[in-house]
Design a protein around this motif. Structure first.
Motif, PDB file in Angstrom:
ATOM      1  N   ALA A 105       0.851  -1.191   0.000  1.00 41.88           N
ATOM      2  CA  ALA A 105       0.000   0.000   0.000  1.00 41.88           C
ATOM      3  C   ALA A 105       0.885   1.238   0.000  1.00 41.88           C
ATOM      4  CB  ALA A 105      -0.908  -0.003   1.221  1.00 41.88           C
ATOM      5  N   LEU A 106       0.647   2.129  -0.960  1.00 41.35           N
ATOM      6  CA  LEU A 106       1.473   3.332  -1.080  1.00 41.35           C
ATOM      7  C   LEU A 106       0.871   4.524  -0.369  1.00 41.35           C
ATOM      8  CD1 LEU A 106       2.624   3.195  -4.811  1.00 41.35           C
ATOM      9  CD2 LEU A 106       3.710   2.196  -2.781  1.00 41.35           C
ATOM     10  N   THR A 107      -0.459   4.686  -0.506  1.00 43.58           N
ATOM     11  CA  THR A 107      -1.082   5.886   0.046  1.00 43.58           C
ATOM     12  C   THR A 107      -2.587   5.719   0.081  1.00 43.58           C
ATOM     13  OG1 THR A 107      -1.181   8.309  -0.173  1.00 43.58           O
ATOM     14  CG2 THR A 107      -1.389   7.039  -2.188  1.00 43.58           C
ATOM     15  N   GLY A 108      -3.232   6.523   0.910  1.00 45.01           N
ATOM     16  CA  GLY A 108      -4.680   6.674   0.830  1.00 45.01           C
ATOM     17  C   GLY A 108      -4.964   7.652  -0.294  1.00 45.01           C
ATOM     18  N   VAL A 109      -5.308   7.128  -1.477  1.00 46.33           N
ATOM     19  CA  VAL A 109      -5.473   8.008  -2.638  1.00 46.33           C
ATOM     20  C   VAL A 109      -6.609   8.999  -2.425  1.00 46.33           C
ATOM     21  CG1 VAL A 109      -6.969   6.390  -3.899  1.00 46.33           C
ATOM     22  CG2 VAL A 109      -5.569   8.053  -5.166  1.00 46.33           C
ATOM     23  N   LEU A 110      -7.614   8.626  -1.651  1.00 49.08           N
ATOM     24  CA  LEU A 110      -8.588   9.581  -1.131  1.00 49.08           C
ATOM     25  C   LEU A 110      -8.154   9.876   0.298  1.00 49.08           C
ATOM     26  CD1 LEU A 110     -11.935   8.006  -2.419  1.00 49.08           C
ATOM     27  CD2 LEU A 110     -10.555   9.811  -3.479  1.00 49.08           C
ATOM     28  N   SER A 111      -7.565  11.042   0.502  1.00 46.01           N
ATOM     29  CA  SER A 111      -6.909  11.318   1.784  1.00 46.01           C
ATOM     30  C   SER A 111      -7.890  11.327   2.945  1.00 46.01           C
ATOM     31  CB  SER A 111      -6.162  12.653   1.716  1.00 46.01           C
ATOM     32  OG  SER A 111      -7.053  13.717   1.397  1.00 46.01           O
ATOM     33  N   ASP A 112      -9.162  11.639   2.676  1.00 42.16           N
ATOM     34  CA  ASP A 112     -10.178  11.621   3.731  1.00 42.16           C
ATOM     35  C   ASP A 112     -10.773  10.232   3.924  1.00 42.16           C
ATOM     36  OD1 ASP A 112      -9.958  14.453   3.770  1.00 42.16           O
ATOM     37  OD2 ASP A 112     -11.398  14.583   2.127  1.00 42.16           O
ATOM     38  N   GLY A 113     -10.417   9.307   3.043  1.00 42.38           N
ATOM     39  CA  GLY A 113     -11.053   7.999   3.046  1.00 42.38           C
ATOM     40  C   GLY A 113     -12.403   8.064   2.355  1.00 42.38           C
ATOM     41  N   GLY A 114     -12.981   6.902   2.136  1.00 44.11           N
ATOM     42  CA  GLY A 114     -14.337   6.867   1.617  1.00 44.11           C
ATOM     43  C   GLY A 114     -15.306   7.190   2.737  1.00 44.11           C
ATOM     44  N   VAL A 115     -16.231   8.100   2.497  1.00 46.30           N
ATOM     45  CA  VAL A 115     -17.110   8.606   3.544  1.00 46.30           C
ATOM     46  C   VAL A 115     -18.542   8.145   3.278  1.00 46.30           C
ATOM     47  CG1 VAL A 115     -18.031  10.663   4.665  1.00 46.30           C
ATOM     48  CG2 VAL A 115     -15.646  10.616   3.909  1.00 46.30           C
ATOM     49  N   GLU A 116     -19.147   7.522   4.285  1.00 44.60           N
ATOM     50  CA  GLU A 116     -20.545   7.116   4.214  1.00 44.60           C
ATOM     51  C   GLU A 116     -21.274   7.664   5.434  1.00 44.60           C
ATOM     52  OE1 GLU A 116     -21.043   2.786   2.780  1.00 44.60           O
ATOM     53  OE2 GLU A 116     -19.079   2.817   3.764  1.00 44.60           O
ATOM     54  N   GLY A 117     -22.572   7.839   5.303  1.00 45.83           N
ATOM     55  CA  GLY A 117     -23.324   8.297   6.463  1.00 45.83           C
ATOM     56  C   GLY A 117     -24.732   8.699   6.103  1.00 45.83           C
ATOM     57  N   TRP A 118     -25.399   9.297   7.087  1.00 44.67           N
ATOM     58  CA  TRP A 118     -26.746   9.835   6.924  1.00 44.67           C
ATOM     59  C   TRP A 118     -26.623  11.353   6.819  1.00 44.67           C
ATOM     60  CZ3 TRP A 118     -29.908   6.798  11.206  1.00 44.67           C
ATOM     61  CH2 TRP A 118     -29.908   5.433  10.873  1.00 44.67           C
ATOM     62  N   TRP A 119     -27.239  11.919   5.783  1.00 48.40           N
ATOM     63  CA  TRP A 119     -26.998  13.308   5.420  1.00 48.40           C
ATOM     64  C   TRP A 119     -28.294  14.112   5.351  1.00 48.40           C
ATOM     65  CZ3 TRP A 119     -21.775  14.415   3.752  1.00 48.40           C
ATOM     66  CH2 TRP A 119     -20.979  13.284   3.596  1.00 48.40           C
ATOM     67  N   ILE A 120     -28.146  15.429   5.513  1.00 45.75           N
ATOM     68  CA  ILE A 120     -29.217  16.381   5.222  1.00 45.75           C
ATOM     69  C   ILE A 120     -28.610  17.510   4.389  1.00 45.75           C
ATOM     70  CG2 ILE A 120     -30.629  15.869   7.257  1.00 45.75           C
ATOM     71  CD1 ILE A 120     -29.422  18.380   8.578  1.00 45.75           C
ATOM     72  N   PRO A 121     -29.417  18.202   3.578  1.00 45.58           N
ATOM     73  CA  PRO A 121     -28.895  19.340   2.797  1.00 45.58           C
ATOM     74  C   PRO A 121     -28.441  20.472   3.717  1.00 45.58           C
ATOM     75  CG  PRO A 121     -31.037  18.598   1.969  1.00 45.58           C
ATOM     76  CD  PRO A 121     -30.834  17.927   3.280  1.00 45.58           C
ATOM     77  N   ASP A 122     -27.442  21.198   3.270  1.00 45.74           N
ATOM     78  CA  ASP A 122     -26.928  22.305   4.075  1.00 45.74           C
ATOM     79  C   ASP A 122     -27.999  23.354   4.356  1.00 45.74           C
ATOM     80  OD1 ASP A 122     -24.499  21.083   4.173  1.00 45.74           O
ATOM     81  OD2 ASP A 122     -23.395  22.629   3.060  1.00 45.74           O
TER      82      ASP A 122
END
Length: 324
Positions: A105-122
Motif C-alpha cells: 500500500a502506497l497511500t490513501g489516494v482519497l486522503s479523507d477515506g471513503g465517507v458514508e453516512g446519513w446526510w441532510i442538505p446544508d
C-alpha cells in the motif's frame, strides 16, 4: 487495452508544449494500471496515467476492472502493476496479500477515506441547526419530511442502514423508510429536494458528483463502534447498536515487483492524493459538462497545478514545466 492520454488526444493548447522523450531518457518501462469502473476511479487513473507517461516516460497499459477482479488478478498472476482507488473494505483477500508481501500500500489516494453516512442538505441545517444530530432528527421528524432515503436492494449499505434504523428507532419516531430502487433514483431525489429546497434525510457517500453539486452535511449519530458496525453489517444482527460508518480505506496499491523495479514512479504515486472536496468538485464538473473521465482528468491537471506538481520529482517537474 492501451490508451494514451496524449497531447494529441487531448487537443488542448495549454498542454501543447508538454514533452515527448525517448525511452532511453528514463528508467521507466511498461506499466499496467487499473481503471476501476466508477467515476472517481477513472479520474484517478487518468491523472496517474498522464503523469507517468509525460513526466516519467512510462509505456502505460490501462486495464478496465473493478475491486474483486483486480485483486484476484494480482493474487493469481501478479498483474496489473498498480491498483488505484482500491476500497479495502470491499476486498476481503487484500489483507492476506499484504501480509504475504505480494502487494504494498502506497497511500490513501482519497486522503479523507471513503465517507458514508446519513446526510441532510446544508440549507436544511442552516434553517434548523437542531438537525445536526440524530437526537434532533428524532425529536423533529417533520423537519426531515418524515422520511429516510435508504439504499437499494443488494447494496451492503442497506443492511447496515436497516440495523442502524432499528437501533436509532427511526420508525418509532414517525420516520418512514423509503427504499430506493437504484442509485440513480437516490441521486434524483437529492437533486429534486435541492431544486425546491425541500427536506431530505438519508444515506449517501463521498466522493460523488452528487455531493459536489449539492452540499450536504452528515448527521452526527455518535461515534464509530467496530463491534456494533460488524454486527450491523450482517442480516441476522440480533442486537443492533447505533454506530457511525467508519471512513473506508481507499488505497493505491502496487505489486512487490513493481515497487522494486520503478522506485521513482512509486514515490510519485505515494504523493498522489485527492481530498473528497477536490474529487467531489471534479466529478460535479464532469457531470455538468457531460465530460469523459479523460476530460475530467485534464480539468484537474489544468486547475490544480499546485497540487499535482508537488507530487513529482525534479526531473518529471522539469519535463512538465510548460504546464506549470
Amino acid at each position: 487495452m492501451k490508451r494514451t492520454l496524449s497531447i494529441a488526444a487531448l487537443g488542448l493548447s495549454t498542454l501543447a508544449a508538454a514533452p515527448a522523450f525517448a525511452q532511453e531518457d528514463t528508467s521507466c518501462g511498461e506499466v499496467s494500471i487499473t481503471e476501476m469502473n466508477w467515476a472517481s476511479g477513472s479520474v484517478v487513473t487518468g491523472v496517474a496515467t498522464f503523469l507517468m507517461q509525460q513526466g516519467y516516460g512510462c509505456d502505460v497499459t490501462v486495464v478496465p476492472s473493478s475491486t474483486n477482479p483486480a485483486i484476484t488478478s494480482v493474487a493469481e498472476s501478479g498483474e496489473p502493476d498498480i491498483l488505484t482507488e482500491l476500497w479495502v473494505n470491499a476486498a476481503p483477500v487484500y489483507d492476506r496479500l499484504e501480509a504475504e508481501g505480494k502487494v504494498e500500500a502506497l497511500t490513501g489516494v482519497l486522503s479523507d477515506g471513503g465517507v458514508e453516512g446519513w446526510w441532510i442538505p446544508d440549507y436544511l441545517l442552516e434553517a434548523h441547526p437542531e438537525l445536526a444530530t440524530i437526537e434532533g432528527v428524532l425529536e423533529n421528524p417533520e423537519l426531515v419530511g418524515n422520511r429516510f432515503h435508504n439504499c437499494p436492494d443488494g447494496w451492503a449499505c442497506k443492511t447496515v442502514n436497516n440495523n442502524n434504523i432499528r437501533a436509532a428507532g427511526l420508525e418509532e419516531a414517525g420516520i418512514e423508510v423509503f427504499n430506493h430502487g437504484s442509485g440513480e433514483t437516490m441521486a434524483t431525489s437529492i437533486a429534486s429536494a435541492y431544486e425546491n429546497e425541500e427536506p431530505w434525510f438519508g444515506y449517501y457517500w463521498a466522493p460523488t458528483s452528487v455531493l459536489g453539486r449539492y452540499p450536504m452535511t452528515r448527521v452526527d449519530v455518535g461515534g464509530y463502534d467496530e463491534e456494533a458496525h460488524d454486527c450491523n453489517s450482517t442480516e441476522d444482527c440480533a442486537d443492533p447498536q447505533l454506530s457511525a460508518y467508519p471512513n473506508g480505506k481507499v488505497l493505491t496499491v502496487v505489486t512487490e515487483s513493481f515497487a522494486e523495479d520503478e522506485p521513482e514512479v512509486v514515490d510519485m504515486l505515494r504523493n498522489l492524493q485527492f481530498t473528497n472536496d477536490q474529487m467531489n468538485s471534479i466529478l460535479a464538473w464532469q457531470q455538468e459538462n457531460s465530460a469523459t473521465a479523460e476530460e475530467a482528468a485534464v480539468h484537474f491537471l489544468q486547475n490544480y497545478k499546485d497540487t499535482w506538481s508537488s507530487w513529482l520529482n525534479d526531473s518529471a517537474r522539469e519535463r512538465l514545466s510548460s504546464m506549470l
